[in-house]
Design an enzyme around this catalytic site. Structure first.
Site, PDB file in Angstrom:
ATOM      1  NE  ARG B 126      36.999  63.694  27.857  1.00 12.78           N
ATOM      2  CZ  ARG B 126      36.591  65.164  27.568  1.00 12.78           C
ATOM      3  NH1 ARG B 126      37.816  66.305  27.854  1.00 12.78           N
ATOM      4  NH2 ARG B 126      36.063  66.037  27.108  1.00 12.78           N
ATOM      5  CD  GLU B 190      41.279  38.468  49.312  1.00 13.71           C
ATOM      6  OE1 GLU B 190      42.569  38.646  48.728  1.00 13.71           O
ATOM      7  OE2 GLU B 190      39.962  38.448  49.337  1.00 13.71           O
ATOM      8  CD  GLU B 243      40.666  41.289  36.711  1.00  7.68           C
ATOM      9  OE1 GLU B 243      39.388  42.039  36.234  1.00  7.68           O
ATOM     10  OE2 GLU B 243      40.065  40.239  37.897  1.00  7.68           O
ATOM     11  CG  HIS B 254      37.677  35.439  45.478  1.00  2.97           C
ATOM     12  ND1 HIS B 254      39.328  35.368  46.404  1.00  2.97           N
ATOM     13  CD2 HIS B 254      37.353  36.829  45.442  1.00  2.97           C
ATOM     14  CE1 HIS B 254      39.912  36.092  47.094  1.00  2.97           C
ATOM     15  NE2 HIS B 254      39.140  37.230  46.828  1.00  2.97           N
ATOM     16  CG  HIS B 258      32.914  36.689  44.547  1.00  3.08           C
ATOM     17  ND1 HIS B 258      33.374  37.306  43.776  1.00  3.08           N
ATOM     18  CD2 HIS B 258      33.180  37.435  45.742  1.00  3.08           C
ATOM     19  CE1 HIS B 258      34.441  37.801  43.860  1.00  3.08           C
ATOM     20  NE2 HIS B 258      34.812  38.082  45.232  1.00  3.08           N
ATOM     21  CG  HIS B 271      35.656  39.845  50.117  1.00  3.14           C
ATOM     22  ND1 HIS B 271      35.230  39.362  49.963  1.00  3.14           N
ATOM     23  CD2 HIS B 271      37.354  39.570  50.569  1.00  3.14           C
ATOM     24  CE1 HIS B 271      35.927  39.185  48.050  1.00  3.14           C
ATOM     25  NE2 HIS B 271      37.051  39.654  48.815  1.00  3.14           N
TER      26      HIS B 271
END
Lengths: 376, 376
Positions: B126, B190, B243, B254, B258, B271
């Site tokens: 966990r 990036e 986010e 993107h 994408h 990418h």
């Protein structure tokens, strides 16, 4: 009877309500829709509970205007695996309309379904909201508070998982009608544990009211019992969310109990049955240290016996139990960490239980009952 | 050259340092041991990076007195699966001495290794502490900040994962020596994105210094470049960890990128190459709205071209791209959410990009370069 609500408050996070009462499964849709901005819900359940209550859960969600579907996996702890976990995602991501970040997962069933569904919720799209609808006494009083989710690994139980708090828990006591008496007692063992660690008065209540609940678990007293136990567990978890301190108190009865359960094989003893034996052994150890008196021990033993929970077990192999206890990461240098009562209603953590003490305590499980044993 | 440290501070959580400089892999053991109460470490890496740097990482950990072992999975995004994830636990729980809650996971490699190892760390027992040792420019500037971990599902990338912040990031610029120039440029795309969304002056820096770094990525300028970019990403993430708001700014380039990447198949375009095309298209759209001038667009396009990143691509099927963009959960009612520059160094989120605007912007990718096109 109106439902009772216990609020769980967690530091730095939003708290959530645990609602308890008859018929709450019918309120599921309204509750989930009331979370706000919910696009769809997915109910995750095991095959047994899915057949009993899956349609009712989905119907309630749809009546509230939500897209809702049921995903079931085969019942049983043997299916609490990473492979079944992956299989649930195949179902989840095939749903139409599609799951997105506004979706809500509903965990419907006992501890296994809650652990699996909660772990799916913790990890789908890096975390979805989820609601628990537990359907066993054990899940009601234990798994509904704490946010623990996990699957098993061949190397051990609950080794892969996450902490992920639900947005709410709806305990419909009517769903307990279908629970076999042995499974009710399985949960009552944890209620006895809560009483010993935090609430001696609950021992009296259990003595008066608990035994009939094994046959009529949907009776009104169950709502009161569940509410008291959820409140106890919530108070412990709230004070120590990540398990470093007093949350260990919840392990009372579990050190020896887990070892007995593991040594017996998980299909032999139910968890609560093993914990019942573990509590008796731990109290013998505590009595041996003079932390509690023999009358305290006998009182708890009589209560457990009255609930048809085991307090004696023949044929235990102490060497096997010892190896299992030493394997636990909390136990080092031949000493075992034990949670021991210092009086009824209060426990402390001790890091120094010796092999000799544990052997003596376990040997008591093979003997005469303490309530007929003046030397206990 | 001394390492540079950028601190990442997150609300309600402990922050962590991102250290950048040559030779830092040799400091890994000291850093991990310095976290305190560490019993053992497990280095998780893909097969390619494991062969190059796995032994050095394990050696550093062992030199610091820690039990340490290397677990590798086959390299490539195609292996970022739940099945490989499960396989890593088989290795992890077979280690001797055993993993316990005081153990630390080290993610060694590019983005795939970081995502996989981080998700193992997020879920083993966990949640274990973890440290990232990224070995690609893309992972250095992107994956090292934000705490995102995940694996892919056949239904989409990164669908199963968790937010789990590392305790530290050690970027050894010497490990970039083994990175092919195309992979360096993959990360530089990036960096251009960070410049456009937050730091126009970085565009000048990139124009002066970045092109040679594709051939000599271990040069001292790389440390400065990585530090600036980590700081930009950290500032964005710190202000919006989950986010919902300005973190969307990181999606500049993107939305269309994408779609181009997915339509081409993930083995066709890297990418960063797809993002380069996506940034050019987004800037065409912004110029069409009058948000930026054509000179701004030409300036970024020249920079990308100078870094040998693609700014034009023939044969794009707009209908296919449109279907992919509409499938995104953020896009509703035929309008697409786009992050668009309002000047160089600043962007805003727009929810209303139309099919016509996007078709026009994408069509520019098939045309003449803007730097020779006065009508851009």
């Amino acid at each position: 009877m109106n439902p009772v609500t216990v609020n769980v408050s967690l530091a730095g996070q939003r708290g959530y309500p645990v609602q308890i009462g008859p018929g709450l499964l019918g309120e599921l849709g309204g509750f989930v829709a009331g979370l706000g901005s919910v696009s769809r819900a997915a109910v995750i359940s095991d095959s047994t509970v899915a057949e009993l209550y899956g349609a009712a859960a989905v119907e309630s969600l749809r009546s509230a205007g939500l897209a809702a579907d049921l995903l079931a996996f085969p019942a049983g702890e043997a299916n609490k695996t990473l492979a079944r976990f992956a299989g649930l995602f195949d179902g989840l991501f095939a749903l139409d309309p599609a799951v997105d970040r506004s979706s809500v997962i509903v965990a419907l069933g006992g501890g296994v379904a809650g652990d699996m569904a909660g772990f799916v919720a913790a990890t789908a799209l890096r975390g979805l909201r989820w609601v628990q609808a537990p359907t066993t006494v054990l899940a009601d009083v234990d798994a509904s508070v704490g946010g623990k989710t996990a699957v098993d690994h061949p190397a051990g139980k609950n080794l892969v998982g996450a902490f992920h708090q639900p947005r709410g828990v709806l305990i419909d006591t009517e769903t307990l009608r279908s629970l076999p008496p042995r499974q009710v007692r399985n949960g009552l063992a944890e209620c006895v544990k809560h009483a010993v660690i935090r609430d001696a008065e609950l021992l009296d209540w259990l003595k008066r009211f608990a035994a009939p609940l094994a046959q009529t678990p949907h009776a009104p007293q169950m709502t009161e019992l569940l509410a008291r136990n959820v409140a106890i567990k919530a108070a412990v978890v709230e004070s120590d969310e990540r398990e470093s301190g007093v949350r260990q108190h919840l392990n009372f009865g579990h050190t020896i109990g887990h070892a007995i359960e593991a040594a017996a094989g998980y299909d032999q003893l139910l968890h609560g049955e093993a914990v019942s034996l573990g509590m008796v052994a731990a109290m013998h150890l505590a009595a041996g240290r003079g932390l509690i008196g023999s009358e305290d021990l006998r009182r708890v033993e009589r209560l457990l016996s009255g609930l048809d929970l085991p307090v004696r077990r023949a044929g235990l192999d102490f060497d096997a139990l010892w190896r299992i206890m030493l394997h636990d990461k909390k136990n080092r240098a031949g000493r075992v960490r034990m949670v021991l009562p210092v009086r009824l209603g209060a426990v402390e953590v001790f890091d120094d239980a010796t092999r000799g003490e544990l052997a003596a305590a376990v040997s008591r499980l093979a003997g005469e009952r303490s309530d007929t044993d003046p030397d206990a």
